[in-house]
Design a protein around this motif. Structure first.
Motif, PDB file in Angstrom:
ATOM      1  N   ARG A  11       0.825  -1.207   0.000  1.00  0.00           N
ATOM      2  CA  ARG A  11       0.000   0.000   0.000  1.00  0.00           C
ATOM      3  C   ARG A  11       0.862   1.262   0.000  1.00  0.00           C
ATOM      4  NH1 ARG A  11      -0.546  -1.206   5.675  1.00  0.00           N
ATOM      5  NH2 ARG A  11       0.177   0.580   6.922  1.00  0.00           N
ATOM      6  N   LEU A  12       1.994   1.200   0.698  1.00  0.00           N
ATOM      7  CA  LEU A  12       2.849   2.389   0.744  1.00  0.00           C
ATOM      8  C   LEU A  12       3.513   2.640  -0.607  1.00  0.00           C
ATOM      9  CD1 LEU A  12       4.529   1.830   4.252  1.00  0.00           C
ATOM     10  CD2 LEU A  12       2.528   3.238   3.713  1.00  0.00           C
ATOM     11  N   LEU A  13       3.885   1.578  -1.291  1.00  0.00           N
ATOM     12  CA  LEU A  13       4.523   1.713  -2.603  1.00  0.00           C
ATOM     13  C   LEU A  13       3.552   2.186  -3.668  1.00  0.00           C
ATOM     14  CD1 LEU A  13       6.683  -1.509  -2.508  1.00  0.00           C
ATOM     15  CD2 LEU A  13       7.581   0.795  -2.917  1.00  0.00           C
ATOM     16  N   ALA A  14       2.303   1.794  -3.538  1.00  0.00           N
ATOM     17  CA  ALA A  14       1.324   2.125  -4.574  1.00  0.00           C
ATOM     18  C   ALA A  14       0.659   3.480  -4.320  1.00  0.00           C
ATOM     19  CB  ALA A  14       0.273   1.024  -4.653  1.00  0.00           C
ATOM     20  N   GLY A  15       1.148   4.204  -3.325  1.00  0.00           N
ATOM     21  CA  GLY A  15       0.541   5.506  -3.033  1.00  0.00           C
ATOM     22  C   GLY A  15      -0.805   5.370  -2.357  1.00  0.00           C
ATOM     23  N   ARG A  16      -1.061   4.203  -1.762  1.00  0.00           N
ATOM     24  CA  ARG A  16      -2.339   3.970  -1.083  1.00  0.00           C
ATOM     25  C   ARG A  16      -2.188   3.966   0.440  1.00  0.00           C
ATOM     26  NH1 ARG A  16      -2.348   3.351  -6.646  1.00  0.00           N
ATOM     27  NH2 ARG A  16      -4.481   3.108  -7.417  1.00  0.00           N
ATOM     28  N   GLY A  17      -1.057   4.446   0.930  1.00  0.00           N
ATOM     29  CA  GLY A  17      -0.949   4.655   2.371  1.00  0.00           C
ATOM     30  C   GLY A  17      -1.914   5.752   2.772  1.00  0.00           C
ATOM     31  N   CYS A  18      -2.136   5.892   4.053  1.00  0.00           N
ATOM     32  CA  CYS A  18      -3.023   6.968   4.492  1.00  0.00           C
ATOM     33  C   CYS A  18      -2.400   7.677   5.691  1.00  0.00           C
ATOM     34  CB  CYS A  18      -4.399   6.409   4.845  1.00  0.00           C
ATOM     35  SG  CYS A  18      -5.540   7.738   5.254  1.00  0.00           S
ATOM     36  N   TYR A  19      -1.796   8.808   5.429  1.00  0.00           N
ATOM     37  CA  TYR A  19      -1.193   9.639   6.469  1.00  0.00           C
ATOM     38  C   TYR A  19      -2.240  10.684   6.892  1.00  0.00           C
ATOM     39  CZ  TYR A  19       2.900   7.366   4.518  1.00  0.00           C
ATOM     40  OH  TYR A  19       3.787   6.416   4.073  1.00  0.00           O
ATOM     41  N   VAL A  20      -1.979  11.357   8.002  1.00  0.00           N
ATOM     42  CA  VAL A  20      -3.009  12.271   8.524  1.00  0.00           C
ATOM     43  C   VAL A  20      -3.434  13.293   7.473  1.00  0.00           C
ATOM     44  CG1 VAL A  20      -3.538  14.044  10.234  1.00  0.00           C
ATOM     45  CG2 VAL A  20      -2.315  11.994  10.933  1.00  0.00           C
ATOM     46  N   ASP A  21      -2.472  13.841   6.752  1.00  0.00           N
ATOM     47  CA  ASP A  21      -2.836  14.887   5.796  1.00  0.00           C
ATOM     48  C   ASP A  21      -3.634  14.332   4.614  1.00  0.00           C
ATOM     49  OD1 ASP A  21      -2.765  17.666   5.101  1.00  0.00           O
ATOM     50  OD2 ASP A  21      -1.408  17.145   3.461  1.00  0.00           O
ATOM     51  N   ASP A  22      -3.659  13.020   4.461  1.00  0.00           N
ATOM     52  CA  ASP A  22      -4.456  12.424   3.375  1.00  0.00           C
ATOM     53  C   ASP A  22      -5.926  12.328   3.750  1.00  0.00           C
ATOM     54  OD1 ASP A  22      -2.019  12.084   2.141  1.00  0.00           O
ATOM     55  OD2 ASP A  22      -1.846   9.962   2.659  1.00  0.00           O
ATOM     56  N   LEU A  23      -6.252  12.531   5.013  1.00  0.00           N
ATOM     57  CA  LEU A  23      -7.648  12.404   5.448  1.00  0.00           C
ATOM     58  C   LEU A  23      -8.439  13.628   5.009  1.00  0.00           C
ATOM     59  CD1 LEU A  23      -6.950  11.151   9.080  1.00  0.00           C
ATOM     60  CD2 LEU A  23      -7.848   9.769   7.200  1.00  0.00           C
ATOM     61  N   ARG A  24      -9.587  13.402   4.423  1.00  0.00           N
ATOM     62  CA  ARG A  24     -10.465  14.491   3.985  1.00  0.00           C
ATOM     63  C   ARG A  24     -11.744  14.430   4.800  1.00  0.00           C
ATOM     64  NH1 ARG A  24      -6.861  15.975   2.403  1.00  0.00           N
ATOM     65  NH2 ARG A  24      -5.794  15.999   0.428  1.00  0.00           N
TER      66      ARG A  24
END
Lengths: 186, 824
Positions: B20-33
């Motif tokens: 998931r991290l390699l595919a850009g599908r991680g979810c960091y705090v700033d990714d939360l909408r």
């Protein structure tokens, strides 16, 4: 400030038309307007490289590029590489060599490595290190990243078909120069 | 271990979190909408020490998209005071306000917060907040700040001395007086910042219907943040949840409770809207905790054979303006004093440490916490003594390292080292780098005018610190234990939940390896849940090289008790004695028969198919278990680092040619991950040694507020590294593990400094060893001599004979047309 411009661009092969403020950063546009949160923002002054994308065939800092500058451009982000179930060869090499830890710099590092390998398919270790020196990683000490890129280069299958559209486009001025980190080696 | 299968513990397993991290599908705090979210921009102080005379928010409040502008006056009564307390007698606690009230105490301190519909609009409005300051005198130099008449940073404290403590054993003065050789120095590493690539970010949301507050935080310690916020906001734990999703690096920067976390929580509840703040890099460099800023005046005495007789030190920590919660500002300087004697037999010691409050950003934990400056000082002193005695640096370490028959060894500060490969690491590091051969080559290179140096650094750290001692001295919270809960649900899937959290350490993989092996599950069937305060009753998080020991221990304890339940259920279902039941590969079977059930079939029989189990078994055997693990004391992790450097005689640029680490982390869970931890730590240590420095001017203004000025090394500055793991079994914890997370950063500054000192024949007391510092240090006479030196045939190209791992595939290496630093 509230003035909006219409931009049309291709991102990972899909076409988009959006209204944006002229001051909107391409990184914010990708992350917030298109929901492509794989592109990360680490410094907003062009040093860390976390926001690196491919813009018309060259790596670029999406934190130093305005969305309006990408009007008419071909953009590739990490989401345009492989998927969770079908990783791109470069992503597979990163996994095999443990070339990522927290994963935050990883999308930018992958895009920079992709650009490097397209232009220098058989880099030496020194060339890999110099070629990735615009991307900071705080976790890995770069050792495993260098090994992964070397493995991907040796496999020779890094420049996949999905990149051809971008490479075919004429080079353009992104207007987004990374700041020189002269103090590192002065 | 009766397990005859190749174990999962110790296997080079590819990480489960990677796809998931390699595919850009991680979810960091700033990714939360979140719909309706308000975005915060802070107005931060541009004075280091000043009285706030007036804040005018009226114009900002009228700016487009602004929902609120908040100052300290708006927060009165919003939460209880935040103070990091300690049981140390000399300690003076400072109150950490959510926003600065009457006074600011460092440039970068938050004074007002603007909440608007977007971050762009919030920043626009923040520029319209007017703040008038009356500058106050400031003692920015830590030693000056100690003086009784120094300008006081906190009026409610008796002085700027936040802590004053002494460690002593024997009579250090008498031992030094009787020493054949005495060496001393004033050692400073310079102020550093952890510089995780993900800036700090927080998103709080309040569910008014359920009166429930959720904080999404990039924290390393969701449990500590939850418990602290519960206290500050007076909320019970079931209405307050702290979630650390994917976190982009921590290194100690994210182990403290930050006021921005408190602020977004207060405002989300007050306004009933999600409130989000993401730091930019400038804010991060001004407001995230900093470290390694000690002045260490130390003196070492040895006899004519190099045996240590006595050590004494005066340590002053430049700890910044406030004590961070919960660790206090004492955490780092006190550890400099308590760890200074290192892995050596030091009979007589006296180390006094004082922490000075200064108008600079607060200091806190950073990878190594106190050990990097301590090891830098001690390892330099040993080399200085060796040089005076004409002794080889390896020999003086051989003479003084605690030897195999001497464990457990009580260090003079009271720390106890358990048996670990102290001398083994030294010998292995020297073998691996080819120490004897390098010394010969060095002599030849010197004859050619090249400045090549070899540096060694040995150290020991205490990892996985249990409940017997607090991670931070005198801190009244429990950092000793960790808990785990493992369950096999009605589909047969295994979920293991932990109070630790990941900032890249790979615990979703290593803990899955431990659980799968101990339970008898398949790796791919184990899901690790972490970083969620709601998932367990108590947990703290990831810090102090504890996750393998504490969470790994909890995984073992918990998996073993679940395995007992699995065996009990299986013995009924397969009609066999418990002793004959085997649990492997996600299935139970009866030894020597073909009777077998997968976990899925077992779970169905236990949970779903009524009548398969007797009632009393059904009520007792619920296929889940919880466990707490307490290593009680902690475990020693020793290592030796060996560095080979070359200094350019004209530019004084230092190049690290080779780098070897031999370390003892006990039983390795995953060699791939263990190597990665060492590499990353070493790179940070090399950065600390050569490049990184937070510079404040005499008035307290930060001069290095960007990554152009605070130089984090890139791949081009970091050498290839070789890592050797010695696996001395750690009998003091259930898994036999030793912590590995911080060691790289502890040893590298000292090893690099010793190598530079060796190359130039000078004594390095200050880091980073920038070309300018070396230029000044070496003096005009030597410089002139250096300028005349020939660099020898072939110059000092990358392919020189000292450089290992030259795997250039040829083609372009000599052409000079390779890629350079990108400037797209």
């Amino acid at each position: 400030m509230s003035e909006q411009r219409t931009i049309r661009l291709t991102v990972n092969g899909a076409s988009f038309e959006r209204e944006v403020e002229p001051r909107r950063l391409l990184a914010d546009f990708l992350r917030e307007d298109l929901g492509l949160t794989g592109t990360h923002i680490g410094c907003e002054h062009g040093v860390c490289g976390a926001c690196t994308i491919i813009l018309d065939g060259d790596s670029a800092r999406s934190c130093l590029t305005l969305a309006v500058q990408a009007d008419g451009a071909q953009v590739q982000t990490v989401e345009g590489l492989g998927t969770v179930d079908a990783l791109h060869p470069l992503q597979r090499a990163f996994r095999e060599h443990h070339a990522l830890q927290c994963g935050f710099c990883t999308p930018g590092m992958l895009m920079a490595a992709l650009d490097l390998l397209r232009k220098h398919p058989s880099p030496t270790e020194r060339e890999i290190r110099e070629g990735l020196s615009g991307n900071l990683c705080r976790c890995t000490g770069y050792e495993h990243i260098v090994r992964a890129v070397r493995t991907a280069a040796a496999a020779g299958e890094t420049v996949g078909a999905e990149t051809e559209t971008a490479s075919a486009a004429p080079p353009r001025e992104a207007g987004a120069g990374a700041q020189s980190r002269g103090s590192a080696r002065e | 271990m009766t397990n005859l299968r190749p174990g999962l513990i110790g296997a080079r397993v590819q990480r489960l979190e990677d796809p998931r991290l390699l595919a850009g599908r991680g979810c960091y705090v700033d990714d939360l909408r979140r719909t309706g979210a308000l975005h915060v921009a802070f107005c931060r102080s541009d004075e280091s020490h000043a009285r706030i005379l007036r804040i005018d928010t009226s114009e900002a409040a009228r700016a487009p998209g602004v929902a609120a502008v908040v100052t300290a006056a708006d927060l009165e009564g919003a939460c209880r005071p935040l103070r990091a307390t300690s049981r140390m007698p000399s300690y003076q606690a400072t109150e950490l306000p959510v926003l600065a009230g009457d006074k600011v105490r460092y440039a970068g301190e938050p004074v007002a917060a603007v909440l608007a519909e977007s971050r762009y609009l919030a920043e626009d409005a923040a520029e319209r907040v007017a703040i008038d300051y009356e500058p106050l005198p400031a003692a920015t130099d830590p030693e000056a700040a100690l003086a009784p008449d120094a300008p006081r940073l906190h009026e409610d404290l008796a002085s700027n001395v936040i802590v004053d403590r002494e460690f002593a054993r024997g009579d250090a003065e008498a031992a030094l007086a009787g020493a054949a050789v005495r060496v001393s120095g004033c050692f400073r590493m310079g102020r550093k910042t952890p510089a995780a690539i993900e800036n700090r970010g927080y998103l709080a949301e309040y569910d008014e219907g359920r009166r429930r507050l959720t904080l999404h935080s990039c924290t390393q310690v969701p449990g500590i943040v939850r418990d602290a916020l519960a206290e500050l906001l007076d909320l019970p734990g079931h209405r307050l949840r702290v979630v650390a999703p994917d976190v982009g690096g921590g290194f100690g920067a994210k182990v403290s409770l930050y006021r921005e976390e408190v602020l977004v929580s207060i405002l989300a509840r007050r306004l009933g809207r999600p409130v989000k703040w993401t730091s930019d890099r400038r804010e991060d460099l001004m407001s995230t905790t900093q470290a390694f800023d000690e002045v260490v005046r130390a003196e070492l005495g040895v006899d004519e054979d190099g045996a240590i007789l006595g050590l004494r030190a005066e340590i002053v920590g430049d700890v910044g303006a406030y004590s961070v919660y919960p660790w206090t500002a004492a955490v780092e300087p006190v550890q400099v004093a308590s760890f200074l004697s290192g892995p050596y037999r030091v009979p007589d010691y006296r180390g006094r440490v004082r922490a000075a409050a200064t108008p600079k950003p607060p200091t806190g934990a950073y990878r190594g916490v106190g050990r990097p400056p301590a090891v830098f000082a001690m390892e330099r002193l040993l080399d200085m003594a060796a040089r005076r005695l004409g002794m080889d640096p390896r020999d003086i370490r051989r003479r003084n390292l605690v030897r195999d028959g001497e464990f457990p060894y009580r260090a003079p500060s009271g720390l106890v080292w358990d048996r670990a490969a102290f001398t083994g690491c030294l010998e292995r590091a020297c073998e691996t780098i080819g120490y004897d051969e390098l010394r010969e080559m060095q002599a030849a290179a010197r004859a050619e005018g090249r400045r090549i140096g070899i540096g060694l650094a040995s150290y020991a750290e205490l990892t996985g610190v249990g409940s017997r001692i607090a991670v931070a001295p005198g801190m009244p919270i429990n950092t000793g234990t960790e808990s785990a809960a493992i369950r096999i649900d009605s589909t047969g899937a295994v979920t293991a939940t932990f109070g630790v959290s990941s900032q890249g350490q790979g615990i979703e993989t290593t803990l899955a390896q431990v659980v799968a092996e101990e339970l008898g599950a398949r790796l791919e069937d184990v899901e690790i849940v972490h970083g969620d305060s709601a998932a367990l009753s108590h947990g703290t998080g990831t810090y102090a090289s504890r996750s393998a020991i504490q969470a790994g221990g909890a995984a073992i304890v918990c998996a073993r008790s679940l395995r007992e339940k699995v065996i009990e259920a299986a013995s009924h279902l397969l009609e066999s004695a418990p002793a004959d039941i085997e649990v492997t590969g996600g299935a139970v079977s009866v030894a020597g028969t073909d009777r077998r059930m997968s976990f899925r079939e077992l779970a169905r029989a236990v949970y779903t198919e009524m009548g398969r189990l007797p009632r009393e078994v059904r009520e007792r055997v619920d296929l889940e278990a919880t466990g707490v693990y307490d290593p009680f004391w902690g475990t020693t992790s020793p290592a030796t680092h060996a560095a080979l450097v070359e200094v350019d005689p004209e530019t004084f640029e230092v190049e690290v040619l080779r780098y070897v680490v031999a370390e003892d982390c006990g039983r390795v869970i995953n060699p791939l991950i263990a190597d990665g931890q060492v590499h990353g730590g070493v790179a940070q240590g090399i950065g600390a040694a050569l490049f990184e420095e937070m510079v404040h001017d005499p008035s307290g203004q930060l001069l290095t507020a960007s990554f152009v000025d605070y130089v984090v090394p890139s791949a081009a500055e970091i050498p290839s590294m070789e890592v050797e793991h010695l696996e001395t079994s750690a009998e003091n914890n259930v898994g036999g593990f030793r912590g590995i997370g911080e060691g790289g950063t502890i040893g590298a500054p000292a090893a690099v400094a010793n190598a530079i000192a060796d190359a130039l024949g000078v004594e390095i007391e200050e880091l980073p060893a920038t070309p300018e510092r070396l230029f000044r240090l070496i003096g005009p006479g030597r410089r002139a001599a250096g300028a005349r030196m020939e660099t020898g045939p072939g110059g000092r190209g990358r392919g020189n004979r000292f450089t290992a791992n030259q795997t250039n595939s040829g083609g372009r290496s000599e052409s000079g047309s390779g890629p350079t630093r990108q400037s797209k």
